[in-house]
Every structure is written in C-alpha cells, then in structure tokens.
Design a protein around this motif. Structure first.
Motif, PDB file in Angstrom:
ATOM      1  N   TRP A 126      17.432 103.611   5.899  1.00  0.00           N
ATOM      2  CA  TRP A 126      16.035 103.982   6.119  1.00  0.00           C
ATOM      3  C   TRP A 126      15.266 102.893   6.877  1.00  0.00           C
ATOM      4  CZ3 TRP A 126      12.196 100.973   3.929  1.00  0.00           C
ATOM      5  CH2 TRP A 126      12.594 100.085   2.919  1.00  0.00           C
ATOM      6  N   ARG A 130      12.648 103.286   9.846  1.00  0.00           N
ATOM      7  CA  ARG A 130      11.331 102.650   9.886  1.00  0.00           C
ATOM      8  C   ARG A 130      11.138 101.865  11.187  1.00  0.00           C
ATOM      9  NH1 ARG A 130      10.495  97.770   6.000  1.00  0.00           N
ATOM     10  NH2 ARG A 130      11.586  96.796   7.730  1.00  0.00           N
ATOM     11  N   THR A 194      21.814  92.921   0.152  1.00  0.00           N
ATOM     12  CA  THR A 194      22.722  93.456  -0.848  1.00  0.00           C
ATOM     13  C   THR A 194      23.603  94.535  -0.258  1.00  0.00           C
ATOM     14  OG1 THR A 194      21.027  95.032  -1.446  1.00  0.00           O
ATOM     15  CG2 THR A 194      21.175  93.052  -2.764  1.00  0.00           C
ATOM     16  N   PHE A 360      20.277  83.543  -2.982  1.00  0.00           N
ATOM     17  CA  PHE A 360      20.096  84.715  -2.144  1.00  0.00           C
ATOM     18  C   PHE A 360      18.816  84.513  -1.350  1.00  0.00           C
ATOM     19  CE2 PHE A 360      18.101  88.924  -1.646  1.00  0.00           C
ATOM     20  CZ  PHE A 360      19.049  89.505  -0.831  1.00  0.00           C
TER      21      PHE A 360
ATOM     22  N   TYR B  45      22.369  88.441 -11.422  1.00  0.00           N
ATOM     23  CA  TYR B  45      22.136  88.072 -10.022  1.00  0.00           C
ATOM     24  C   TYR B  45      22.177  89.248  -9.041  1.00  0.00           C
ATOM     25  CZ  TYR B  45      23.355  85.935  -5.484  1.00  0.00           C
ATOM     26  OH  TYR B  45      23.443  85.615  -4.152  1.00  0.00           O
ATOM     27  N   PRO B  46      23.244  90.100  -9.058  1.00  0.00           N
ATOM     28  CA  PRO B  46      23.247  91.197  -8.074  1.00  0.00           C
ATOM     29  C   PRO B  46      22.067  92.153  -8.236  1.00  0.00           C
ATOM     30  CG  PRO B  46      25.173  91.333  -9.511  1.00  0.00           C
ATOM     31  CD  PRO B  46      24.483  90.066  -9.834  1.00  0.00           C
ATOM     32  N   ARG B  49      18.859  90.405  -7.049  1.00  0.00           N
ATOM     33  CA  ARG B  49      18.881  90.328  -5.593  1.00  0.00           C
ATOM     34  C   ARG B  49      18.425  91.652  -4.992  1.00  0.00           C
ATOM     35  NH1 ARG B  49      24.582  89.508  -3.098  1.00  0.00           N
ATOM     36  NH2 ARG B  49      24.515  91.608  -3.910  1.00  0.00           N
ATOM     37  N   ALA B  50      18.924  92.750  -5.573  1.00  0.00           N
ATOM     38  CA  ALA B  50      18.544  94.059  -5.058  1.00  0.00           C
ATOM     39  C   ALA B  50      17.048  94.279  -5.226  1.00  0.00           C
ATOM     40  CB  ALA B  50      19.321  95.152  -5.784  1.00  0.00           C
ATOM     41  N   GLU B  53      15.166  92.238  -2.694  1.00  0.00           N
ATOM     42  CA  GLU B  53      15.238  92.831  -1.360  1.00  0.00           C
ATOM     43  C   GLU B  53      14.254  93.998  -1.257  1.00  0.00           C
ATOM     44  OE1 GLU B  53      19.008  93.268   1.298  1.00  0.00           O
ATOM     45  OE2 GLU B  53      18.950  94.870  -0.175  1.00  0.00           O
ATOM     46  N   GLN B  57      10.956  94.397   1.179  1.00  0.00           N
ATOM     47  CA  GLN B  57      10.811  95.482   2.155  1.00  0.00           C
ATOM     48  C   GLN B  57       9.524  96.263   1.907  1.00  0.00           C
ATOM     49  OE1 GLN B  57      14.475  97.413   1.384  1.00  0.00           O
ATOM     50  NE2 GLN B  57      15.619  96.183   2.845  1.00  0.00           N
ATOM     51  N   ALA B  64       9.910  86.789   1.043  1.00  0.00           N
ATOM     52  CA  ALA B  64      11.056  87.289   0.270  1.00  0.00           C
ATOM     53  C   ALA B  64      11.401  86.300  -0.835  1.00  0.00           C
ATOM     54  CB  ALA B  64      12.253  87.479   1.195  1.00  0.00           C
ATOM     55  N   VAL B  67      16.685  84.008  -4.852  1.00  0.00           N
ATOM     56  CA  VAL B  67      17.420  84.214  -6.098  1.00  0.00           C
ATOM     57  C   VAL B  67      18.592  83.256  -6.128  1.00  0.00           C
ATOM     58  CG1 VAL B  67      18.488  85.903  -7.604  1.00  0.00           C
ATOM     59  CG2 VAL B  67      16.899  86.660  -5.850  1.00  0.00           C
ATOM     60  N   GLN B 322      22.527 102.413  -8.686  1.00  0.00           N
ATOM     61  CA  GLN B 322      23.570 102.379  -7.655  1.00  0.00           C
ATOM     62  C   GLN B 322      24.342 101.071  -7.688  1.00  0.00           C
ATOM     63  OE1 GLN B 322      21.419 102.909  -4.038  1.00  0.00           O
ATOM     64  NE2 GLN B 322      20.639 104.900  -4.700  1.00  0.00           N
ATOM     65  N   HIS B 323      23.714 100.033  -8.229  1.00  0.00           N
ATOM     66  CA  HIS B 323      24.389  98.735  -8.290  1.00  0.00           C
ATOM     67  C   HIS B 323      25.136  98.555  -9.601  1.00  0.00           C
ATOM     68  CE1 HIS B 323      22.749  96.859  -4.628  1.00  0.00           C
ATOM     69  NE2 HIS B 323      21.764  97.713  -4.825  1.00  0.00           N
TER      70      HIS B 323
END
Lengths: 423, 352
Positions: A126, A130, A194, A360, B45-46, B49-50, B53, B57, B64, B67, B322-323
């Motif tokens: 997406w 955008r 990710t 990250f 962590y994962p 992180r998601a 992100e 966005q 941002a 992490v 989803q993660h």
C-alpha cells in the motif's frame, strides 16, 4: 697415519653410484612434495574464497531484483476520500496519512484477483499505492494501472525456488502478463523494515559510512602523530619501551572489550547518544588506532636514515625533515596499515552491540548523532529473521558490504601507487 | 606532489580538529530527543518493530522509533536507569516485571511504570513434517527426557522409550535455545517445571527446599541429547526438518511460518495452534508485556500515539496477528485498551 687414510675415502665422489642416486632422488622427491604442499595450501584457501563468493552471489543477486504484480485501481470508485487539492503544498503528508490506503489496496486487489487477491501483494504494497498518489495527485480522478511489490511467496516463485502453490499462482499471473521482475530500487534506497519486500540497505550503508568517517578522523591523525613522535622524537628509555608494549597489546585486545570501554566512557560518563555513528566511530577508532601506530612506525622505520641525514645536513629543521621527507616516503605504508585497520573496523559487530547499534532503525541517519545501524549489524539482524524473504536480502547485504570493502581497498591501492617512491 | 601531500595532511588535521565538535554537541543533543526509544525482550522485538513501522507510516510528523533488542532483563536495567532523554521510554518484556525491578525503577526516580499486556506468544515443540515420527508427548515425558537429574535421580534415558514405554525407540535429540534466551526461560517455566511437579515428591521438595527444587526441575542435561541451537531459530527449523526423530523447541510464530517443513508436537494431547495457545490449553503459552515510562508520556513526542498503534495491532485480525502474535482474551484486551486511553502506573504491590 694409516688409520686416517682408511677413514677418508680418497677416491672422487661417485655421482653415478647406487647410493648417490638414491640420495639425489630423495632430495628431488622432498622438493616436489614441498612444492605440492604449498600449492595445495593455496588451492584450499582459494577454494574457500570461491565457495564464499559463489554462495553469496548466487543467493544474493536475486535480492537486488524484485517482482511486481499489476494492479488496476479505479480511484474514483475506491474508498479513498482524498481531495487532490489537499495534496498540494503543506499538510499533504497529514492528508496522505489520514487516507486508508491499505483498505483501498484490499478492495482493488479483490476486485481484480478475487477474494485472495490481497495475498498476492506484499504487506507494505500500500506504500507503493500511496507514493503513486503523492507523486501524481491527478490519479485520484481516473483509473490507473500500477505495478506494486509482490508478496514474498510470489517473489520467491518468480525467482524460481518457490513452493508448489505459489509457483502455480505465479505461472497464471505470468501468462496474463501481470507479473514482472525488475531492479529493486527500494533495496538500494530504503532502510530496515519488517517486510522483506520493503527493506533497504541504504540506512545501514549510510550508518557505516558515517561511522567510518568518525573512525578515520579520530584514528588516523592520532595514530600517525603517535608513530611520528615515537620514531622521530621520543628518547629511547624504559617509558617508551612500556608505551610500545602497551600499544602492541592494545592491537591484540578482542574487539568486544572495546565495546565495553565505549559503553562505560562514551555512554555512561560522557552521556553521548546511544546507537549513534559518533559513538560507534569513537569506539572503533580506539580499536583501529594501535594498528595504525604499528603500521606507521614500521613504515617510518623503513625510510633510509641517509635521507634524514641529508636533509638535516643542508639545514632543514626536524619538522621540515618529517613533513618534507619522512612522511611522504612513509605514507604508502601508513595508508596500507590504515586501510587494513579500517577494513577490520568496517566488518566489526561485537563492540557495536554493546553501544546499542543492534537496533531497528527505520530511517537513514541524518547526522553523526542520529540513531543508526551499520552493515555487519544489519546482516546479523536479517539473518535472524523469520520470513523467508530475508534469506536473499541477507546475502545481498553481504554483497554490498564486500563491495564497500573492495572500494576501500581499491582506494588504498590507488593512493599507495600515487605516493610510492623507490630508492 | 609534496604540496598535495601537505594539503592532504592539513585537511585531515583540520577535519580532526572538527571531529570533537559533534562530540561536544552530542551531550546537548541528549537533553531532548525526538524519537521514541524502545529496548527489551528479543521475543517482543519483531512485534515492537512492526508497531514502530506502522506508527512511523501513519504519523509522518513524528520521527521513526528506535527498537533495540537487549533481552528482558537488560532492557529493564536500562529502562529503570532513570528519567531523562538518555533513558529509554518503553521496555518490552517476555515475562511480567519483577518487584525488584520496580524497586530499582523507584530508586532511580521512575515512579510511573505503566504495564500493558500486549498478547500471547506460544512456545512450540516441533518435528519434521516430511519425516514425522508421530510424537505424542506430555510435559512429564519432556522433563524426564531432558532434565539433568530427573526427579533427583541420575539421567540414564537414551531413547524416548526409556522415558515412556509408549513412545518410539528413537534416540533423544532435542534442539533448543541456549540459557541466555528468553525462550529457554519460558521452556523451563512452562514445560519442564510442570513436568517435574507431576511427581508429588517434587511438590513436597518445593515446600521444603526451593533452590534444590529449582535445580532439579529446570536444569537441562549436558551430555549431548539437548543441543543448544543458538539464537538462530531459522537454522533450528532447518535442522529439525532434515533429521528424522529430532525435536525442536522454539517460538510458535516460527512454526506458523514454516508449517510446510515442520509440525507441532501435541503435548498432553493438545496440538499447538493459534486457538489452543490463546485459551492457554496448550501448555507452552505466555503473555508478553510492554512497560512505558509515565514521566515521558508528555515529553517524548508521539509516545501516546505509539501506544495507540499498539492497540490497533493487537486486536484480533490486527496487523500484529500476521506476525504471529496471538490476541489476549477479550476482557484482558479491553483492560489494556483502557490503560492506553488512560495510562495508570502500577506499583510493586500490584504484582501480588
């Protein structure tokens, strides 16, 4: 007298005798064995190098490519409530952030590819939608055809190693001309993410670059000045001996110790920002400096004393001798040592983990004090990822690191040849 | 050439003189910070992180978040270091904060520790999908096969049949996380400890000698049957999928990602699935938490919005599912959402 004559054989050496021939054969055989052993050693190391390069390139080269799936979006009928006028000038970012692009992508994908249409596209597809609207707000008024990043399963299938189901899907798409593979610009321009289809190496590359600049700026002058002082000015006594031993020891200290040192001094005492290239560069400079001092001293030592004597003889001062004669002649050696030290610093992960660079970071660093990652740490982080899409990205990142190293070594060779003098 | 060399040296020296410039500036920079800093558990962590992100966005006005994966304990140490820009704002944890850690926080002036349970992470035992042995284990089997001193006796089991006659005569070979891993802690706590306590004598031992109980119940054998696979879970999946009879211990999200290569081993008759983990019928399930510094809520830009991004993600069907994050039961999730809207700190007394 007769005893002596009996013990020494007066006749000339019999080169064709059986015993002599055997000895000569043995000597030749020993010679051949040694030569083969050396050759085998070279072959083994060359084989390891070839294996490394071949696996990295065969795994990683596909990381620079990306598959895209075609999507026809009917913007006027989509659920996007966006006024094209709001996308001009200030507040455009806010307006874009407020619009529900993921949902619009869902609708369009389902309209074109059926209920499971969304799964053809990557999680972050997406963002492509955008960006297309941001670049050309007039899209909002018409139907448009866009190419958006494919999901990891389709991407791997398009590169020829996917699972059976994804392969079938991909074959169907390819027949209809709805999938294509091209250069992955996101990988070269983006930062960590990710979603394997949205990751980029630029953030880590820039982090490495900034870190190396700090390392060079600190370690090179200090290292070279120490080497010059120790070789040209310092008196020979117990103190200089002790300093020499300490520097040699420092060069052999494991890198993780420097990480702890950096953590203690730069973060806990000086309160510099965590994860910043500045702190990383300072820490790595501590590690690189002794290497430069040792290489520099050896290079300065190898400048013939006659050159110093001649310069002093015609009335040059000590500083003129050093800067006009000794340093220019020693520079190729110093540069080689510096590059070896820098190359080691570039590939270093352990000390950077201690100062918080194992993080990250979703945006490239803007300056020396911004949080950043570096290439080896990024490789380390990606190698630990769950998603299969990261396997090729890890190898691709290794290729980028190797190219960076090659560029640094190339620069060193160029500079060495430029300044090299023979006498 | 001499001149060019002199300029080179001069330029380097001039730049070196500037080098400490940003060093001096760095101290000032630490006084205020634009981006959120998150530390803590490698398990969270994962997900963290998601969320970071997603947050970046959706909110282009904020920087941002950063992490960092430090492990739960290391994260708590940093988090509780004090109030101010050089200390992190959020700490991820794969277990609940300890009373001692809250005390550490309070000693350093962090009095508002806000606790948010964010979801459930499942621990799964796996075997190869294509070369399946068809294991059906219980916590007791796993404990008896892997403990250094099962029920206080010497470890003699070589095959699974030595442990339980109903099991196949396959050599015990278990790939699992090293002692430094949070997953290992959960494995010891969720599986080994329960298997151990299936023996009443061990429960009695817990009453009389807690240290000895902990040692007997969670110490893993070191004679090669339990193979430490490092923190690289992908490698572990690969090993297990290629070796018949090998068992792996790892986070449930990895099982879900690699469902074509490995299958979950039922424990006590319960197969690890998203459903059995979210209702805690599969034994290897644990809650994940984040801890937020209340003092920073109004200072660090975007911290409240970041928490809202978490709340969007952890809902059933949210992007975190989803993660591999499994949503909390409804009541707990609503309580956590209320905390996001109206952050209230916890105290050591809240931990019972």
């Amino acid at each position: 007298m007769t005893d002596m004559a009996a013990s020494i054989d007066p006749s000339p050496t019999d080169w064709n005798g059986e015993a002599m021939r055997r000895r000569i054969r043995r000597r030749y055989a020993a010679e051949r064995r040694f030569k083969l052993l050396g050759l085998a050693a070279i072959l083994v190391s060359a084989g390891f190098l070839a294996f490394l390069l071949v696996t990295m390139f065969s795994n990683g080269i596909s990381g620079f490519a990306r598959s895209e799936v075609r999507l026809d979006v009917d913007f006027p009928r989509s659920s996007l409530f966006l006024d094209p006028a709001a996308l001009e000038g200030f507040g455009a970012d806010q307006a874009l952030a407020g619009a529900d692009f993921p949902e619009a992508l869902n609708e369009a994908a389902q309209a074109q590819y059926g209920d499971s249409g969304r799964s053809l596209f990557s999680e972050g597809a997406w963002i492509g939608l955008r960006d297309a609207v941001r670049d050309d707000p007039s899209l909002l008024g018409r139907r448009a055809t866009l190419w958006l990043p494919a999901s990891t399963a389709i991407d791997i299938a398009a590169k020829g190693e996917g699972e059976a189901e994804a392969e079938r899907l991909k074959a169907r798409l390819a027949e209809a001309g709805r999938v294509r593979t091209g250069i992955n610009w996101t990988f070269l321009r983006g930062s960590d993410s990710t979603d394997p289809s949205a990751v980029g190496i630029w953030g880590a590359f820039k982090g490495s670059l900034l870190t190396m600049i700090v390392t060079l700026l600190i370690a090179f002058p200090i290292g070279v000045l120490s080497a010059v002082y120790l070789e040209e000015y310092a008196p020979r006594n117990r103190w200089t001996d002790m300093i020499e031993v300490s520097i040699n020891n420092l060069a052999a200290v494991p890198s993780i110790i420097f990480g702890l040192l950096g953590l203690a001094i730069f973060l806990n005492v000086m309160h510099l920002p965590r994860s910043a290239p500045l702190v990383g560069g300072l820490t790595l400079a501590l590690m690189t400096m002794p290497v430069i001092v040792i290489a520099g001293r050896n290079a300065i030592k190898s400048v013939p004393p006659s050159i110093r004597d001649a310069a002093l003889g015609i009335g040059a001062s000590r500083i003129q001798v050093v800067f006009h004669h000794v340093l220019p002649l020693a520079l190729p050696g110093i540069l080689t040592g510096t590059i070896i030290g820098m190359a080691r610093a570039l590939g270093e992960t352990a000390p950077l983990l201690m100062i918080g660079m194992r993080a990250f970071v979703a945006a490239p660093p803007g300056g020396f004090a911004d949080p950043a990652s570096v290439l080896p740490v990024q490789i380390f982080l990606w190698s630990d990822e769950v998603s299969r899409g990261f396997v090729e990205k890890t190898s691709a990142a290794i290729i980028v690191l190797l190219v960076f190293l090659l560029a640094m070594n190339g620069l060193a060779i160029y500079l060495r040849n430029k300044f090299e003098r023979r006498w | 050439m001499k001149k060019s060399l002199m300029t080179l040296v001069a330029a380097t020296l001039a730049l070196a003189a500037c080098g400490p410039g940003p060093t001096g500036g760095g101290g000032g920079e630490a006084a205020s910070r634009q981006q959120i800093r998150i530390v803590g558990s490698s398990t969270v962590y994962p997900f963290s992180r998601a969320v970071a992100e997603r947050f970046a966005q959706a909110n282009p006005g904020f920087a941002a978040p950063i992490v960092e994966s430090t492990g739960t304990g290391g994260g708590m140490n940093l988090f509780c270091g004090g109030v101010g820009a050089q200390y992190p704002d959020v700490s991820n944890a794969s277990r609940r904060i300890k009373a001692s850690e809250i005390e550490l926080c309070n000693r350093n002036g962090v009095n508002q520790v806000i606790e948010l349970p964010v979801g459930i992470d499942g621990l799964a035992l796996i075997e190869s999908a294509t070369r399946s042995t068809g294991f059906q284990l219980t916590e007791r089997d796993v404990y008896a096969a892997l403990a250094a001193n099962p029920f206080g006796r010497a470890q003699t089991a070589r095959t699974w049949r030595d442990v339980n006659p109903a099991l196949p005569a396959v050599a015990i070979r278990v790939y699992g996380p090293p002692p430094t891993s949070g997953t290992r802690d959960s494995f010891a706590e969720l599986i080994l400890d329960r298997g151990c306590n299936s023996d009443p004598a061990m429960q009695a031992l817990k009453e009389s000698d807690e240290d000895r109980h902990k040692h007997v119940c969670t110490q893993i054998r070191e004679d090669g049957a339990y193979i430490e696979a490092g923190e690289n879970d992908n490698l572990l999946v690969q090993r297990v999928s290629e070796n018949e009879g090998a068992v792996g211990v790892l986070g449930y999200s990895f099982l879900e990602e690699n469902a074509s290569r490995v299958r979950g081993i039922p424990i006590g008759g319960v197969t690890p699935t998203a459903e059995t983990i979210s209702n805690f019928t599969y034994p290897g399930a644990r809650k994940l938490y984040i801890y937020v510094k209340g003092e920073h809520l109004n200072v660090i830009p975007g911290l409240r919005e970041f928490l809202r991004a978490w709340a969007q993600g952890w809902a059933p069907g949210g992007y975190l599912s989803q993660h591999g994050l499994i949503p909390l039961p409804d009541a707990e999730r609503q309580a956590a959402e209320a905390t996001v809207q109206n952050p209230t700190p916890i105290t050591a007394a809240n931990l019972q």
